[in-house]
Write an enzyme that holds these catalytic residues in place. Structure first.
Site, mmCIF file in Angstrom:
data_model
loop_
_atom_site.group_PDB
_atom_site.id
_atom_site.type_symbol
_atom_site.label_atom_id
_atom_site.label_comp_id
_atom_site.label_asym_id
_atom_site.label_seq_id
_atom_site.Cartn_x
_atom_site.Cartn_y
_atom_site.Cartn_z
ATOM 1 N N HIS A 1 -1.467 0.318 -9.831
ATOM 2 C CA HIS A 1 -2.078 -0.612 -8.876
ATOM 3 C C HIS A 1 -2.717 -1.804 -9.591
ATOM 4 O O HIS A 1 -3.934 -2.032 -9.473
ATOM 5 C CB HIS A 1 -3.112 0.128 -7.995
ATOM 6 C CG HIS A 1 -3.361 -0.589 -6.694
ATOM 7 N ND1 HIS A 1 -3.705 0.045 -5.534
ATOM 8 C CD2 HIS A 1 -3.310 -1.915 -6.370
ATOM 9 C CE1 HIS A 1 -3.857 -0.843 -4.553
ATOM 10 N NE2 HIS A 1 -3.628 -2.038 -5.045
ATOM 11 N N ARG B 1 0.864 -1.180 0.000
ATOM 12 C CA ARG B 1 0.000 0.000 0.000
ATOM 13 C C ARG B 1 0.901 1.230 0.000
ATOM 14 O O ARG B 1 1.957 1.246 0.648
ATOM 15 C CB ARG B 1 -0.903 0.027 1.248
ATOM 16 C CG ARG B 1 -2.055 -0.942 1.233
ATOM 17 C CD ARG B 1 -3.138 -0.578 0.195
ATOM 18 N NE ARG B 1 -4.245 -1.528 0.153
ATOM 19 C CZ ARG B 1 -4.276 -2.596 -0.648
ATOM 20 N NH1 ARG B 1 -3.273 -2.854 -1.469
ATOM 21 N NH2 ARG B 1 -5.335 -3.397 -0.637
ATOM 22 N N GLU C 1 -3.830 7.472 -4.519
ATOM 23 C CA GLU C 1 -4.240 6.985 -5.842
ATOM 24 C C GLU C 1 -5.615 7.532 -6.216
ATOM 25 O O GLU C 1 -6.461 7.654 -5.344
ATOM 26 C CB GLU C 1 -4.302 5.446 -5.818
ATOM 27 C CG GLU C 1 -2.948 4.831 -5.583
ATOM 28 C CD GLU C 1 -3.031 3.323 -5.287
ATOM 29 O OE1 GLU C 1 -4.096 2.729 -5.493
ATOM 30 O OE2 GLU C 1 -2.039 2.769 -4.839
#
Lengths: 332, 332
Positions: A296, A249, A278
């Site tokens: 991602h 993360r 993000e």
């Protein structure tokens, strides 16, 4: 045709009802399959604000499927008085208010180790890309510079012989380690606890792991202990030939400090699949030549999509037929 | 200072003389070290056309060091009547007229298996990049499209479980196979001869290897048998989900047919470190999203550069002190 439609809708009424939040990235590929097994509430298709939608339609909902970015907070859970199960499409669960679920006795099922191989592959891919300057070389060729400027000469760095420090030796970390062994890397790790099942060297703190490593690969969960665990001190300890890869993360790394270290040459490069905010990625990162930026996608494979559908629908079917869940998160 | 210069030049006169052709990419990083051991003729620094330069200065030269792209033809060799040794900085020797060397009794030393690990790393890196769309995702993030357009959704393909066909199971091919095993790939290969030392499945011809593989990785030497071995038939046999990686020589693949198959979706993607007419790369390839193009850098690591210097200078020193060469090409 009318008779058929009537029959379908009659049967659909008998299906157990679920609500989908997000929806999970993979959901769209399997909407038809889910809809053949469950009556699916899709709040994102409604004009109503979510609380009103839930009040109007979700009072009796017993099971929810949610994505890894949808924030399932206590205030949303309050609108779901009958909820007994949350199935998350993600590995990380930092988006779900687990305390509230526990208080309410709501079971949580996770993707668990389902995607560990997919994530480990991307970690190794990003690492090789950064070390061997694959994306940078690709830009050089695509822009026609090879023909115009001659050989591409910034030498890459060989993975063989490197000291790799894995941050978080769970399922993903172990899958990464296994794949790096035949490259001739020496593996060590830092984890909450020493793992007795592995022979890799344990480092009791992150600073010591960074000091003794050429490469750090972040594979741990995000929680209050790991948020900004990779700060300027740790990056400086990694050193100016060091490379960092993050497939966990974004907020585990202090992104501002990472940008500073990359710009100043305090570390050599980074391969990042995740970011603090993000889909926002700082402009400073986007122009650096020594970073590889990935949107991602560590779990986004055709194979993982199929695995997701099978596990999520399996968990939901088990729940509705009073069978044990396939991937229950232990109520610690 | 003058005395020192005089001493240096006196000593330099005593050093054995070599000629360097190319020069090899790595040579420039080690010019000083070579020059401390050998008196080095550098034809690329002369205004004279090469034949005249050789006639004027290289009559007594006994040893040459050459790059992997410099064509050491019979007509150049004719100007080097005293030549006894060619040390090549490369693994492939298709740039040297080996028949003429053999006829003249000129020994050839090669980089042999020196770079096998470096090349294998790049092969795996290119493969992961193509399958997992790393460079394509990187472009998406760098161009700010993640923020503007939302999630990147073309799903990647998982390496785990894939059938990998290795074309040429020499040192490089075996290093690639070793690194792919823990990814959960099934390896088979095609080679001139079946290798009794490995348990991978042997396929007696390239067409059968392509038919039974999801991925082809080209690791063989370029020679008259392998030139355009990967033609349209082989690519069609690989199929529209197939991926090809080439870390050997460009001309092993018929590049025009490869471009056609990529454009038509007859194969899914390609990772190419080598091309038929380097540094020229067809425009059609440079605009495709499903290819990763690398400017022939498989051996270009800091570590390989050091290895090159040690092996090349070691071979030259062995030659001048009448010791056995470290990496002689057998005079088959």
């Amino acid at each position: 045709m009318d008779a058929m439609a009537g029959k379908q809708s009659f049967e659909a009424d008998q299906l157990p009802q679920i609500i989908v939040f997000g929806p999970p990235t993979f959901y769209k590929s399997h909407d038809k399959e889910f809809s053949s097994k469950f009556r699916v509430l899709k709040p994102w298709q409604s004009q109503l604000p979510l609380p009103e939608f839930l009040t109007a339609q979700a009072k009796n909902i017993r099971a929810a499927l949610c994505s890894g970015v949808f924030k399932l907070t206590a205030s949303i859970l309050r609108h779901l008085p009958s909820l007994e199960l949350v199935v998350s499409g993600s590995v990380g669960l930092n988006h779900i208010d687990l305390l509230e679920c526990r208080r309410r006795g709501i079971a949580v099922a996770t993707a668990s180790t389902l995607y560990s191989g997919d994530v480990a592959e991307l970690a190794v891919g990003l690492l090789l890309d950064v070390l061997r300057k694959i994306s940078a070389g690709n830009r050089f060729v695509r822009n026609g510079l090879w023909l115009k400027q001659g050989d591409y000469y910034p030498l890459g760095s060989k993975l063989e012989g490197k000291q790799v420090g894995i941050v978080g030796l769970g399922s993903i970390g172990q899958e990464v380690a296994k794949r790096l062994e035949p490259f001739g890397c020496t593996i060590s790790y830092h984890s909450r606890n020493r793992k007795l099942s592995v022979s890799y060297k344990f480092q009791p703190n992150i600073h010591q792991l960074a000091t003794t490593s050429d490469i750090l690969i972040i594979c741990c969960a995000l929680n209050e202990e790991t948020r900004h665990m990779i700060n300027r001190d740790v990056l400086l300890a990694l050193g100016n030939e060091g490379v960092i890869v993050n497939v966990a993360r974004g907020a585990i790394i202090d992104e501002r400090e990472l940008v500073w270290c990359l710009e100043k040459g305090e570390i050599a490069g980074a391969g990042l699949d995740v970011f603090e905010n993000e889909p926002y990625v700082p402009q400073e990162l986007r122009v650096l030549d020594n970073v590889v930026l990935s949107p991602h996608v560590a779990v986004l494979t055709v194979e993982a999509s199929r695995d997701f559908y099978e596990l999520a629908s399996g968990n939901l079917e088990a729940f509705f037929s009073n069978q044990p869940l396939l991937s229950l998160v232990p109520n610690e």
